[in-house]
Design a protein around this motif. Sequence first.
Motif, short mmCIF file in Angstrom:
data_model
loop_
_atom_site.label_atom_id
_atom_site.label_comp_id
_atom_site.label_asym_id
_atom_site.label_seq_id
_atom_site.Cartn_x
_atom_site.Cartn_y
_atom_site.Cartn_z
N MET A 1 30.35 73.97 83.01
CA MET A 1 30.35 72.95 84.06
C MET A 1 30.18 73.57 85.44
O MET A 1 29.55 72.97 86.32
CB MET A 1 31.63 72.13 83.99
N ARG B 1 26.54 73.92 85.86
CA ARG B 1 25.87 72.63 86.02
C ARG B 1 26.15 72.01 87.39
O ARG B 1 25.35 71.21 87.89
CB ARG B 1 26.30 71.66 84.91
N TRP C 1 33.09 67.05 79.15
CA TRP C 1 32.27 65.85 79.08
C TRP C 1 32.59 64.86 80.21
O TRP C 1 31.68 64.30 80.82
CB TRP C 1 32.43 65.16 77.72
N GLU D 1 31.08 65.90 83.27
CA GLU D 1 29.64 65.66 83.20
C GLU D 1 29.31 64.19 83.45
O GLU D 1 28.31 63.87 84.12
CB GLU D 1 29.10 66.10 81.84
N ARG E 1 29.46 63.81 87.10
CA ARG E 1 28.31 64.48 87.73
C ARG E 1 27.05 63.64 87.59
O ARG E 1 26.29 63.47 88.55
CB ARG E 1 28.11 65.87 87.09
N ARG E 2 26.80 63.12 86.39
CA ARG E 2 25.60 62.32 86.18
C ARG E 2 25.62 61.05 87.01
O ARG E 2 24.58 60.62 87.52
CB ARG E 2 25.47 61.98 84.68
#
Length: 238
Positions: free
Chosen positions: A53, A56, A218, A221, A224-225
């Motif tokens: 992460m 990312r 997750w 994420e 983040r998305r």
Amino acid sequence: MSQGKVTIAQGGDKGMDLTQALDGYCERLGPAFWAEPWNALSNLAFLVAALVMARRLRGQALPLAQVLTGLLAIIGLGSFLFHTTAQVWSALADTLPIVLFALVYLFAANRAYLGLRRLPALGLALLYLPLTAVLTPLLSALPFFRISAMYWPLVGAFLSYALVLRARLPQVARGLVIAGGLLTASLTFRSLDMPLCGAVPMGTHFLWHVVNAVLLGWVIEVYRRHHLRSLAAPASDR
């Protein structure tokens, strides 16, 4: 490996003894540092998830996601300490970062997903603590849920947010449903550790670590998305 359990000496002092030895897992058969090798080494999953992460998130202006990623690594270190030293102080080092991660994530969700201002977002996030305090004794009365009673309310939190967001932010809602499923799976492994001890001498607690690491990575994420979609959306849609 022997299937019998060794009772580790309990502290005799009144009050909280931070060095009191604990023995609550199938794999631990004595007080040695490496008495829980599977439970200890499986915490590498948290560090791997944190590293993934961190990469990312590189170059993205998401301070709360950076904080969550740091907490993800700290969770792994705290859990490693607990499953090696197995004392009260390390149990706190194991549990408190998880609670803090939940609170920070709920605050981030209230800000990003619900669009709340800072104080309402913080107040709603902190409401998780008294709700958990109320629900934990109720869940502790149920045999399967007892060992993980304080964590099950977070499943309800993920699914509640998903329900609220299903129309406005369907991708976030789906992500949180997946998070609820992952947490249910990891809590199931945590709850089956002692019941299956006779058949699985190393226990199943290490699978709680592995699946939980995936879960925590997750949910970062998902956040983040959502941030990236918000940046890409026309100003009129934000």
